[in-house]
Design an enzyme around this catalytic site. Structure first.
Site, PDB file in Angstrom:
ATOM      1  N   GLU A 280       0.812  -1.199   0.000  1.00 33.08           N
ATOM      2  CA  GLU A 280       0.000   0.000   0.000  1.00 33.08           C
ATOM      3  C   GLU A 280       0.859   1.268   0.000  1.00 33.08           C
ATOM      4  O   GLU A 280       0.551   2.241  -0.689  1.00 33.08           O
ATOM      5  CB  GLU A 280      -0.940  -0.010   1.207  1.00 33.08           C
ATOM      6  CG  GLU A 280      -2.189   0.831   0.991  1.00 33.08           C
ATOM      7  CD  GLU A 280      -3.274   0.450   1.983  1.00 33.08           C
ATOM      8  OE1 GLU A 280      -4.181  -0.318   1.602  1.00 33.08           O
ATOM      9  OE2 GLU A 280      -3.215   0.897   3.139  1.00 33.08           O
ATOM     10  N   GLU A 283       2.000   1.699  -3.398  1.00 31.91           N
ATOM     11  CA  GLU A 283       0.912   2.193  -4.246  1.00 31.91           C
ATOM     12  C   GLU A 283       0.686   3.692  -4.019  1.00 31.91           C
ATOM     13  O   GLU A 283       0.504   4.457  -4.968  1.00 31.91           O
ATOM     14  CB  GLU A 283      -0.362   1.409  -3.914  1.00 31.91           C
ATOM     15  CG  GLU A 283      -1.502   1.631  -4.910  1.00 31.91           C
ATOM     16  CD  GLU A 283      -2.749   0.819  -4.552  1.00 31.91           C
ATOM     17  OE1 GLU A 283      -2.760   0.123  -3.498  1.00 31.91           O
ATOM     18  OE2 GLU A 283      -3.723   0.885  -5.321  1.00 31.91           O
ATOM     19  N   CYS A 300      -8.480  -2.490   3.648  1.00 33.65           N
ATOM     20  CA  CYS A 300      -8.318  -3.706   4.443  1.00 33.65           C
ATOM     21  C   CYS A 300      -9.543  -4.039   5.276  1.00 33.65           C
ATOM     22  O   CYS A 300      -9.580  -5.046   5.955  1.00 33.65           O
ATOM     23  CB  CYS A 300      -7.084  -3.619   5.320  1.00 33.65           C
ATOM     24  SG  CYS A 300      -7.000  -2.083   6.194  1.00 33.65           S
ATOM     25  N   SER A 320      -7.448   1.356  -2.673  1.00 31.31           N
ATOM     26  CA  SER A 320      -6.197   0.636  -2.892  1.00 31.31           C
ATOM     27  C   SER A 320      -6.555  -0.727  -3.448  1.00 31.31           C
ATOM     28  O   SER A 320      -7.544  -1.336  -3.081  1.00 31.31           O
ATOM     29  CB  SER A 320      -5.471   0.489  -1.551  1.00 31.31           C
ATOM     30  OG  SER A 320      -4.584  -0.594  -1.626  1.00 31.31           O
ATOM     31  N   LYS A 359     -15.356 -10.448   7.530  1.00 29.29           N
ATOM     32  CA  LYS A 359     -14.313 -11.256   6.890  1.00 29.29           C
ATOM     33  C   LYS A 359     -14.810 -12.643   6.529  1.00 29.29           C
ATOM     34  O   LYS A 359     -14.231 -13.313   5.677  1.00 29.29           O
ATOM     35  CB  LYS A 359     -13.077 -11.294   7.773  1.00 29.29           C
ATOM     36  CG  LYS A 359     -12.396  -9.914   7.810  1.00 29.29           C
ATOM     37  CD  LYS A 359     -10.938  -9.967   8.155  1.00 29.29           C
ATOM     38  CE  LYS A 359     -10.239  -8.705   7.680  1.00 29.29           C
ATOM     39  NZ  LYS A 359      -9.964  -7.737   8.764  1.00 29.29           N
ATOM     40  N   GLU A 362     -16.044 -11.861   3.220  1.00 30.63           N
ATOM     41  CA  GLU A 362     -14.903 -11.569   2.344  1.00 30.63           C
ATOM     42  C   GLU A 362     -14.222 -12.852   1.866  1.00 30.63           C
ATOM     43  O   GLU A 362     -13.877 -12.992   0.684  1.00 30.63           O
ATOM     44  CB  GLU A 362     -13.889 -10.698   3.095  1.00 30.63           C
ATOM     45  CG  GLU A 362     -12.689 -10.296   2.253  1.00 30.63           C
ATOM     46  CD  GLU A 362     -11.557  -9.730   3.086  1.00 30.63           C
ATOM     47  OE1 GLU A 362     -11.357 -10.188   4.236  1.00 30.63           O
ATOM     48  OE2 GLU A 362     -10.866  -8.821   2.601  1.00 30.63           O
ATOM     49  N   GLU A 367     -13.127 -12.774  -5.585  1.00 39.88           N
ATOM     50  CA  GLU A 367     -11.887 -11.994  -5.725  1.00 39.88           C
ATOM     51  C   GLU A 367     -10.778 -12.549  -4.836  1.00 39.88           C
ATOM     52  O   GLU A 367      -9.603 -12.254  -5.046  1.00 39.88           O
ATOM     53  CB  GLU A 367     -12.122 -10.528  -5.320  1.00 39.88           C
ATOM     54  CG  GLU A 367     -13.035  -9.728  -6.230  1.00 39.88           C
ATOM     55  CD  GLU A 367     -14.489  -9.753  -5.768  1.00 39.88           C
ATOM     56  OE1 GLU A 367     -14.867 -10.686  -5.015  1.00 39.88           O
ATOM     57  OE2 GLU A 367     -15.256  -8.858  -6.174  1.00 39.88           O
ATOM     58  N   CYS A 504     -10.868  -2.223  14.249  1.00 42.59           N
ATOM     59  CA  CYS A 504     -11.119  -3.651  14.480  1.00 42.59           C
ATOM     60  C   CYS A 504     -11.163  -4.044  15.951  1.00 42.59           C
ATOM     61  O   CYS A 504     -11.759  -5.053  16.300  1.00 42.59           O
ATOM     62  CB  CYS A 504     -10.059  -4.482  13.786  1.00 42.59           C
ATOM     63  SG  CYS A 504      -9.974  -4.153  12.027  1.00 42.59           S
TER      64      CYS A 504
HETATM   65  S1  SF4 Z   1     -13.595  -5.566  12.262  1.00 44.37           S
HETATM   66 FE1  SF4 Z   1     -14.707  -3.902  11.328  1.00 44.37          FE
HETATM   67  S2  SF4 Z   1     -13.117  -2.424  10.887  1.00 44.37           S
HETATM   68 FE2  SF4 Z   1     -12.104  -4.358  11.222  1.00 44.37          FE
HETATM   69  S3  SF4 Z   1     -11.933  -5.269   9.246  1.00 44.37           S
HETATM   70 FE3  SF4 Z   1     -13.793  -6.034  10.102  1.00 44.37          FE
HETATM   71  S4  SF4 Z   1     -15.349  -4.672   9.357  1.00 44.37           S
HETATM   72 FE4  SF4 Z   1     -13.421  -3.655   9.056  1.00 44.37          FE
END
Ligand code: SF4
Ligand SMILES: Cc1cc2nc3c(=O)[nH]c(=O)nc-3n(C[C@H](O)[C@H](O)[C@H](O)COP(=O)(O)O)c2cc1C
Ligand code: SF4
Ligand code: SF4
Ligand code: SF4
Ligand code: SF4
Ligand code: SF4
Ligand code: SF4
Ligand code: SF4
Ligand code: FES
Ligand code: FES
Ligand code: FES
Lengths: 581, 170, 627
Positions: A280, A283, A300, A320, A359, A362, A367, A504
């Protein structure tokens, strides 16, 4: 501030005029029970649990929202009050799928269960019709309407804090429900899976979709090489699940526990974070030097990514192209590491322990695959990890510390602070500054972008360049900031966005603290403090100085931003509609 | 009120009208309910597409709009019958036997309150006071008030509309 | 456009002349109309074709070439709604009732042209005696005192000039030219008027709170949601005299320092909405609404907000939330609307009838107003008399009149010679008043003492055929339907009470159910968030208080003494007296009477829907029920 004289249960007190009765009572050590109230987030006065007698008022008043006044006299535990609280609990329970033994929130932090017990509710006299509705099970979030007590905290957080606004109150009277429009599944809306609603839910009506079984199956499968990686924020909060004080870092004990659980290797997502910084920072410098699209926005936080896809599709090119740290790391584990250790990537199972529910979503994205394998196979939340530790019967607080496994070993201070708002930017700046100046700067603590302010804007001088940077945490703040960017009110080079308020450390997968803790303490700040103190203790505090990272680039990736790095570590996102139509 | 089978959606000029409504209320604070009233007037009900459209144009989350629509009994997400029968079961009408009138409509039309007959001809709703309590019990069909209704009259009322021709768009 | 106060004086004088036969019926007119025919044109009478009658009248007048002599005026409600459509002629004040379009010709020939009233259409006194001048001689009108309803049934509500002629907008003129905002608030305080929409809060005090807020933007709101089923006085004012509310709201705006008003009207009142809209437009055209009213530098704008079918939006915080276009959920007070109301700004909210009184208080003075009524309840109150009563309709009487006078003298008593059982006031939030309290003077406080409340003035009369448990259940059904669902005591508690009551009316009740009802009632009252929940147990509590024996009969003896609760009734054919005629079987809508003329008939109890048709139709009284 003006102050007023008042009396609570006969005790005289002198409190600021903007206090509520609840706050005033706290001063004299009377904890009035609450259920719907969540300071600054949900101030509806709707559950009627905190009711008290206010002299002169006919009906009982909700202490959580009732302002104090000069000469006010309050009684908090008269027979009338106590009976009404109990009857209200009984009524709530009469329309609640009470199945505590199997409920995620039992014993630890279910506020309803706690209240029912504390108020000595011993029967439910008023049984009657209950509503049976189907569960909404998504890849990240599960909603169980049969346990919902309609406190509306989730709505407030989703609407007012996150401005995602996909859940609201529907219907009315006994048929009132909380959910998405037209009874849609959250998955069909622009829900970003941030899990903030879970964290504020007082009961088990919202929880993450559990993936524990999948992990056990992998661990018990002798053919699988199961590696686990843990995100920085996990260590700052995991201890809370074992009654350790908020803000106790438990890195070493966590690693020990993971070994006992049977993972073949225990790695640190910090490695991924350092990798992210390398990419990053490169970048950022490229875009600044090469006239690329600015501001560059960090990528992220998967909650934020999905938010951007739904709400700011015009800004997707500002993102990014870096994947998030754990998926980057996963990609490396299934390529470089697999090669190095001579393991077929198909036999590697990457488990990420994350503070995050987004996540889970995700990890399932197309991707986030390379060579036909998902970068990460299973994502567990901090809470799920705690459950596995309980499952096995590990006495967590008494564990000895141990270290992460080689070849990646420990990480840098820069990576550790990824877990708090401002941390990603600070880490990137530490590296960018060194790259730009070609030296090694000593002053690496960027105070301007630390702390709990919703939007932090700073101008940072690096090697003669003035970087205009901003951090936003919580999607409401992100929206505000981006609208200013979009309208050119603000001209910025670099933006860090974290979907969760506080970053987080306060992610949707973190240990849940009951409202009676959250109302009086800023848990996200306390957890963040743990991370910054870890950072200060670190020997290496800049990502590019991490020897494992250096080795990785040297042995395998080549240059940051190079073609192999691009293939494994970068991606691109696409617009999504607000609703499945 | 538009009586519409909705088959003509394909060539629909109502979107333009909806735009006009929303524009007209652009500067009026808190006008969502007023817009919904007019949109329902236009479409006969407030289906998903209409709510999504309003949500986008007025920049109000769909969940909030749906929350409002589902809160108020005046709004419906289902099409209503060509003839909307409303039986008042307000207090004045109730003590004068409105319950029996409602039962009779239910039985005669073989539908429950809130439903619509299969042919789309009649929908049956109960309501709480039409303000004509002096004439209780009261029934209203598409805005026309029937006063001092007896159960026997129920047949006549249904018959009165059964013979009429179907709505404008077929 | 009215530029100065003189303009409005001109309009007033000119229109008064036009209205002369109405205003001074005793004085013969020299020029203008010799006769004016007032026809009720509001919802009640509209549904019995009053608009058709107006058309027909106009036709007759045209064909008779009488346009210059005779005028038809579409007015608001006269109050005698049950006998509608109503028509009153001036100057002779002949009152026709139940007029049909086909009667108009006869009226035209005989009365308009021949001066001979059509006797068979005259109002009668309930005993068959026809009354010529009903306004003067009918007890129904004689005992009333019309303040709020002063113009209803007297002027054409769609014509602002007629309102002006009746001293309309004179109070506004007085306020803007002679009084400071403080004077206005003080006058309203001194009049001791209490809110007509609900709990009877002193209006002047409310205005005073809002006036003292040092905030620039404030709002004036009018509660025209009239959610109490069985009450329709607000509708009547809006449809019959909309300007009285508009004028009062402008005055309120001046008093508290607001320049914007909202009238929240329920969507179920389309005629009211239309008339109000028209009235607002006319007032704007005259410059009575808008900027710089009367050139005095005071601005006031008015907007209509439509409700959408939610009773809870009558509750003040619910209403204000709904005005903002949201779910009409109430929220806790304090902060009170006078401090934080619509869009977070100081707001006053008053009921339609409250406002309708304000211009009179300003014009006639606080003392005049407070000389009417009882010690703590001043002025008059409009009641809607409905249910089992002969003269259903609207009446306005001084506070303190007894229920007996209202029901028997004005209301004409109970139809079909039945016994009075109880009257419900305050709607679903109120309670019932039994026969033993018929002689209590009615005001805010006496009603509360009796376990009821004034509410908006719905007065529902019940006779011996009413089951009080069923009635309580009816009101509970209403609250359960209308609960906004925000707080558990109301959302779940009322549902549980309804379930218990349902069990009781179905013969499944148990003695402990009565205790449970009491526990629930007590706690819902104490802990619900808003007035809807807090008052929802009242119908149960008051029926339990006065008719406990009926509850016991249901729970212990499994009997409904009034014969209303269907699951407890059985219809039985007495084979001794049955003549096997088969009429019952033919009429049974459920086709559950089986048999033939040879062997006689029996009722299949499983399929009987207890409609009672058979009992009513049997010519030999051979069917009875077990009530
Ligand atoms: S805990 Fe919240 S801020 Fe951290 S990566 Fe997950 S969604 Fe994003
Ligand atoms: C559930 C509920 C419903 C109400 N409905 C009405 C209504 O329909 N009309 C009305 O004027 N007031 C209604 N009220 C009373 C209002 O809350 C408020 O007190 C009143 O409008 C204030 O005006 P007033 O002081 O002039 O009476 C209701 C109150 C409650 C609790
Ligand atoms: S939400 Fe709480 S009370 Fe309900 S089942 Fe779960 S633990 Fe038990
Ligand atoms: S707490 Fe009580 S109810 Fe729950 S499992 Fe244990 S014994 Fe059973
Ligand atoms: S996960 Fe986040 S976006 Fe989704 S409903 Fe919960 S708070 Fe809203
Ligand atoms: S899901 Fe949880 S937070 Fe949301 S309303 Fe229900 S109980 Fe409250
Ligand atoms: S009492 Fe009933 S209507 Fe009032 S806020 Fe509570 S649930 Fe809503
Ligand atoms: S009560 Fe009605 S349904 Fe029952 S037998 Fe008589 S007519 Fe038939
Ligand atoms: S109507 Fe009366 S007499 Fe005739 S068959 Fe029926 S019960 Fe017998
Ligand atoms: S009402 Fe105060 S905590 Fe819910
Ligand atoms: S109760 Fe039916 S019209 Fe009023
Ligand atoms: S409605 Fe016509 S007299 Fe009341």
């Amino acid at each position: 501030m003006n102050k007023v004289n008042m009396k609570i249960d006969g005790i005289s007190l002198y409190v600021p005029a903007d206090y509520t009765i609840l706050e005033a009572a706290k001063e004299v050590n009377i904890q009035i029970p609450t259920l719907c109230y969540l300071k600054d987030i949900n101030e509806m006065g709707c559950c009627r649990m905190c009711i008290v007698e206010v002299k002169g008022a006919k009906a009982l008043q909700a202490a959580c929202v009732h302002p104090v006044a000069e000469g006010m006299e309050v009684l908090t535990h008269t027979p009338k009050v106590m009976e009404a609280r109990r009857v209200n609990i009984e009524l709530i329970l009469s329309n609640h799928n009470s199945s505590c033994q199997t409920c995620t929130r039992s014993w630890m932090n279910c506020e309803l269960q706690t209240l029912a017990n504390k108020l000595s509710v011993d029967t439910i006299r008023f049984e009657g019709e209950t509503k049976k509705k189907p569960l909404d099970i998504g890849v990240s979030i599960v909603r169980d309407p049969n346990k919902c007590i309609l406190c509306r905290r989730c709505i407030s957080v989703c609407k007012n804090v996150q401005t995602v606004s996909v859940i609201d109150t529907m219907n009315r009277g006994f048929n009132t429900e909380i959910g998405a429009a037209f009874g849609m599944k959250l998955a069909d809306t622009s829900c970003v899976n941030c899990g903030q609603c879970i964290n504020v839910c007082p009961v088990g009506a919202l929880h993450e979709k559990s993936d524990i079984d999948e992990v056990w199956n992998a661990i018990y499968d002798p053919a699988k090489h199961v590696v686990v990686q843990t995100a920085p924020a996990v260590r700052a909060a995991l201890g809370e699940e074992f009654q350790l004080p908020i803000g106790t870092p438990v890195t070493g004990r966590m690693v020990s526990a993971l070994r006992i659980l049977g993972f073949d290797k225990v790695f640190d997502t910090d490695t991924g974070a350092d990798l992210t910084i390398m990419e990053e920072a490169t970048e950022l410098i490229d875009r600044i030097r090469g006239g690329g699209r600015l501001p560059l926005i960090t990528s992220c936080s998967p909650g934020w990514i999905k938010f951007c896809e739904h709400n700011f599709p015009d800004m997707l090119d500002n993102l990014s192209s870096c994947k998030s740290p754990h998926t980057m790391f996963g990609a490396i584990l299934k390529s470089y590491y697999a090669e190095k250790e001579g393991i077929d990537p198909k036999d590697i199972v990457v488990v990420s322990v994350m503070p995050c529910t987004a996540k889970k979503f995700e990890a399932k994205r197309p991707e986030m695959q390379n060579g036909g394998y998902p970068n990460v196979d299973v994502v567990l939340t901090t809470r799920e990890l705690a459950k596995m530790i309980y499952d096995v019967g590990i006495d967590f607080p008494s564990l000895e510390d141990s270290d992460f496994d080689d070849p990646f070993g420990g990480a840098t201070g820069a990576a550790v602070i990824f877990g708090a708002t401002g941390g990603v930017m600070e880490a990137a700046l530490r590296t960018a500054a060194d790259i730009l100046t070609g030296t090694s700067a000593d002053n690496i603590e960027y105070e301007a972008i630390r702390g709990q302010e919703g939007i932090k804007i700073a101008s940072i001088e690096v090697a003669g360049i003035t970087l205009r940077a901003a951090c936003a945490h919580g999607l409401g703040n992100a929206r505000k900031l981006l609208e200013q960017v979009r309208s050119r009110e603000l001209d910025l080079d670099f933006i860090e966005i974290m979907a969760c308020p506080g970053g987080c450390v306060n992610g949707g997968g973190q240990p849940i603290q009951q409202a009676n803790v959250r109302n009086w303490r800023d848990i996200k700040a306390e957890r963040a403090k743990a991370l910054y103190s870890e950072d200060r203790k670190m020997f290496i505090r800049k990502s590019h100085n991490n020897p494992a990272i250096k080795a990785l680039y040297k042995d395998y990736l080549g240059m940051p931003g190079g073609s192999r790095a691009h293939e494994l570590l970068h991606t691109k996102y696409h617009e999504r509609p607000l609703y499945k139509e | 009120m538009t009586k519409c089978c909705n088959e003509c959606r394909a060539h629909d000029d109502r979107t333009a009208k909806l735009d006009e409504i929303i524009t007209r209320y652009k500067d009026t604070r808190g006008s969502l309910i007023q817009v919904l009233h007019e949109a329902q007037e236009l479409y006969g009900y407030l289906p998903f597409e209409v709510q999504v459209y309003i949500s986008k144009k007025m920049d109000i989350p769909l969940a909030e709009i749906y929350g409002v629509v589902s809160f108020y009994t005046a709004f419906s997400i289902y099409p209503k019958g060509e003839y909307q029968i409303k039986v008042c079961i307000g207090t004045a009408c109730y003590v004068k036997g409105a319950g029996d009138i409602l039962d009779k409509f239910r039985m005669k039309l073989s539908i429950d309150v809130g439903e619509c007959t299969d042919d789309g001809k009649f929908s049956l709703d109960s309501c709480r006071c039409l303000g004509s309590c002096g004439l209780a019990p009261v029934v209203m069909v598409n805005g026309k008030v029937y006063a001092k209704v007896t159960p026997d009259q129920v047949d006549d009322i249904i018959a009165e509309y059964s013979e009429q021709k179907k709505g404008a768009c077929t | 456009m009215i530029k100065s106060i003189f303009d409005i004086h001109d309009i007033r004088e000119k229109t008064r002349a036009d209205m002369a036969v109405r205003l001074t019926p005793q004085t013969p007119v020299k020029e203008g109309y010799r006769m004016q025919i007032l026809v009720c044109g509001v919802a009640g009478c509209q549904s019995s074709d009053s608009l058709e009658i107006i058309k027909e009248l106009e036709k007759q007048i045209r064909t008779g070439g009488l346009e210059k002599e005779v005028k038809v005026v579409k007015t608001g409600c006269f109050g005698l709604c049950a006998q509608g459509p109503i028509m009153i002629t001036y100057p002779d004040q002949i009152t026709y009732v139940r007029v049909k379009p086909e009667d108009v010709r006869e009226i035209a020939e005989s009365h308009i042209k021949g001066g001979q009233p059509v006797e068979r259409l005259l109002a009668d006194d309930g005993n068959g005696k026809k009354i010529m001048n009903a306004l003067r001689d009918l007890t129904f009108f004689k005992l009333q005192k019309k303040n709020a309803l002063r113009n209803c049934g007297c002027i054409d509500p769609e014509n602002i000039d007629e309102y002006i002629a009746m001293d309309g907008y004179r109070a506004l003129e007085k306020v803007l030219t002679e009084m400071s905002p403080e004077d206005v608030v003080q006058t309203v305080k001194d009049s001791q008027i209490r809110g007509r929409g609900g709990a009877g809060f002193p209006t002047g005090v409310k205005w005073g709170f809002a006036a003292s807020q040092q905030v620039k933007q404030k709002y004036v709101c009018c509660n025209a949601d009239e959610g109490d089923p069985g009450a329709f006085m607000d509708r009547s004012v809006l449809e019959g005299d909309p300007h009285s509310v508009i004028e009062a709201m402008i005055i309120a705006g001046y008093a508290i320092g607001a320049d914007q008003g909202y009238i929240y009207v329920r969507a179920e009142y389309p005629v009211a909405v239309e008339r109000l809209g028209l009235a607002i437009k006319q007032a704007e055209e005259y410059g009575l609404l808008g900027n710089d009213i009367f050139g005095k530098g005071f601005n006031f704008h008015l907007e209509i907000r439509l409700g959408a079918g939610a009773f809870v939006c009558g509750e003040e915080t619910g209403l204000l939330t709904s005005v903002e276009g949201k779910r009409g959920e109430p929220h806790p007070r304090p902060p009170f609307p006078a401090v934080k109301g619509v869009f977070g700004k100081p707001t006053i909210l008053n009921n339609v009838e409250t406002y309708a009184n304000i211009p009179l208080i300003i014009l006639n003075g606080a003392d005049w107003f407070s000389s009417i009524g009882t010690e703590k309840s001043k002025g008059t109150k409009v009641f809607s008399l409905v249910g089992k009563i002969n003269n259903t309709g609207l009446v306005e009487v001084p506070m303190g009149m007894t229920l007996r006078e209202i029901i028997y003298d004005i209301g004409g008593g109970i139809p079909n010679g039945k016994e009075f059982k109880a009257a419900q006031t305050g709607g679903p939030s109120g309670g019932c008043i039994p026969a033993s309290r018929l002689d209590t003077p009615i005001d805010y406080d006496s009603l509360v003492d009796m376990g009821s409340m004034m509410g908006s003035g719905g007065l529902i009369v019940m006779d011996e055929d009413t089951c009080m448990v069923d009635l309580a259940k009816f009101f509970l059904e209403f609250t359960v339907d209308e609960s906004c669902g925000k707080c558990p005591p109301c959302r779940i508690g009322t549902k549980r009470m309804l379930e218990i009551l349902t069990r009781i009316t179905e013969g499944q009740g148990e003695p402990e159910d009565l205790d449970k009802l009491e526990v629930l009632a007590r706690n819902i009252k104490a802990s619900a968030l808003c007035g809807l929940g807090q008052t929802s147990p009242n119908p149960i509590l008051s029926t339990m208080r006065y008719f406990k024996d009926e509850y016991i009969a249901h729970v212990v003896d499994k009997k409904c003494p009034a014969g209303v609760c269907k699951s407890m009734i059985r219809y039985i054919i007495d084979s001794e007296t049955c003549r096997k005629c088969g009429i019952c079987a033919k009429n049974c809508p459920a086709e559950c009477i089986h048999g033939d003329k040879e062997n006689g008939y029996v009722i299949d109890q499983d399929n009987c829907i207890k409609c009672g048709t058979c009992l009513a139709k049997c010519p030999f009284k051979s069917i009875f029920n077990n009530a």
